[in-house]
Motif scaffolding. Sequence first.
Motif, PDB file in Angstrom:
ATOM      1  N   VAL A 289      55.609   0.873 -36.659  1.00 45.36           N
ATOM      2  CA  VAL A 289      55.928   0.575 -35.256  1.00 45.36           C
ATOM      3  C   VAL A 289      54.816   1.105 -34.356  1.00 45.36           C
ATOM      4  O   VAL A 289      54.362   0.428 -33.439  1.00 45.36           O
ATOM      5  N   PHE A 290      54.357   2.313 -34.652  1.00 45.85           N
ATOM      6  CA  PHE A 290      53.278   2.920 -33.882  1.00 45.85           C
ATOM      7  C   PHE A 290      52.011   2.063 -33.957  1.00 45.85           C
ATOM      8  O   PHE A 290      51.388   1.760 -32.934  1.00 45.85           O
ATOM      9  N   GLN A 291      51.643   1.656 -35.151  1.00 43.21           N
ATOM     10  CA  GLN A 291      50.446   0.837 -35.329  1.00 43.21           C
ATOM     11  C   GLN A 291      50.575  -0.501 -34.597  1.00 43.21           C
ATOM     12  O   GLN A 291      49.624  -0.974 -33.980  1.00 43.21           O
ATOM     13  N   GLN A 292      51.749  -1.090 -34.654  1.00 42.56           N
ATOM     14  CA  GLN A 292      51.986  -2.360 -33.964  1.00 42.56           C
ATOM     15  C   GLN A 292      51.850  -2.187 -32.450  1.00 42.56           C
ATOM     16  O   GLN A 292      51.243  -3.022 -31.779  1.00 42.56           O
ATOM     17  N   LYS A 293      52.402  -1.095 -31.917  1.00 44.69           N
ATOM     18  CA  LYS A 293      52.312  -0.843 -30.474  1.00 44.69           C
ATOM     19  C   LYS A 293      50.865  -0.594 -30.037  1.00 44.69           C
ATOM     20  O   LYS A 293      50.443  -1.063 -28.982  1.00 44.69           O
ATOM     21  N   ILE A 294      50.106   0.125 -30.833  1.00 38.83           N
ATOM     22  CA  ILE A 294      48.689   0.380 -30.518  1.00 38.83           C
ATOM     23  C   ILE A 294      47.915  -0.934 -30.537  1.00 38.83           C
ATOM     24  O   ILE A 294      47.132  -1.225 -29.619  1.00 38.83           O
ATOM     25  N   LYS A 295      48.147  -1.728 -31.547  1.00 36.62           N
ATOM     26  CA  LYS A 295      47.466  -3.027 -31.656  1.00 36.62           C
ATOM     27  C   LYS A 295      47.808  -3.907 -30.448  1.00 36.62           C
ATOM     28  O   LYS A 295      46.920  -4.517 -29.837  1.00 36.62           O
ATOM     29  N   GLN A 296      49.075  -3.948 -30.088  1.00 41.28           N
ATOM     30  CA  GLN A 296      49.520  -4.744 -28.937  1.00 41.28           C
ATOM     31  C   GLN A 296      48.867  -4.239 -27.645  1.00 41.28           C
ATOM     32  O   GLN A 296      48.405  -5.036 -26.822  1.00 41.28           O
ATOM     33  N   TYR A 297      48.792  -2.940 -27.488  1.00 41.70           N
ATOM     34  CA  TYR A 297      48.175  -2.353 -26.303  1.00 41.70           C
ATOM     35  C   TYR A 297      46.691  -2.720 -26.220  1.00 41.70           C
ATOM     36  O   TYR A 297      46.193  -3.120 -25.166  1.00 41.70           O
ATOM     37  N   ILE A 298      45.992  -2.601 -27.346  1.00 44.35           N
ATOM     38  CA  ILE A 298      44.563  -2.939 -27.371  1.00 44.35           C
ATOM     39  C   ILE A 298      44.355  -4.404 -27.022  1.00 44.35           C
ATOM     40  O   ILE A 298      43.441  -4.740 -26.259  1.00 44.35           O
ATOM     41  N   GLU A 299      45.198  -5.258 -27.560  1.00 41.77           N
ATOM     42  CA  GLU A 299      45.087  -6.703 -27.240  1.00 41.77           C
ATOM     43  C   GLU A 299      45.321  -6.959 -25.761  1.00 41.77           C
ATOM     44  O   GLU A 299      44.621  -7.769 -25.158  1.00 41.77           O
TER      45      GLU A 299
END
Length: 177
Positions: free
Chosen positions: A163-173
């Motif tokens: 979940v953390f990795q997904q949120k970071i990826k979404q934020y970067i995008e």
Amino acid sequence: MVRCNLFNISENDGDYYLVVSRLVKYKRYDLAVKACKELNRKLVIIGEGPEKEKLQSMANENVIFLGRQPDEVVKKYMSECKALIFPGKEDFGIVPVEAQASGRPVIAFGEGGVLDSVIPDETGVFFHEQSVESLKEAIIQFEHMKFDKNKIRQHALNFDEQVFQQKIKQYIEEVSK
């Protein structure tokens, strides 16, 4: 970020409260030792640190020190405890989330990162003063409550590494658009 998939719910319900930590002064495990001693409750402490001898000197036969343990032993104790006791103030606190990933509630000092990871009366209980009396009251309150292991684990999954990795990826995008 917690690796929740490493922890499992157990159907075995132990008769003890649990501490898993480095035993250092600011984490206030003296409160847990004194509260469990005064309430005549079993407390298992997993960990080492400079406060160990002091904590042992204030303990009675209800407080069991296991020292440092391998991950499999920690996971077993975590999945079978009544609750994890977390009396210190931390920025986040991974161990309370690990306990919840094991389906176990947390009795925590109600400041710091646990305010984000513990839901009062659903995944744990807060005490609001770093004192033996306040912790004792929280333990007694806890013992009159019912908790759902599956709901506790579901909540912990909000802090899982995926979940953390997904949120970071979404934020970067989002910020790179």
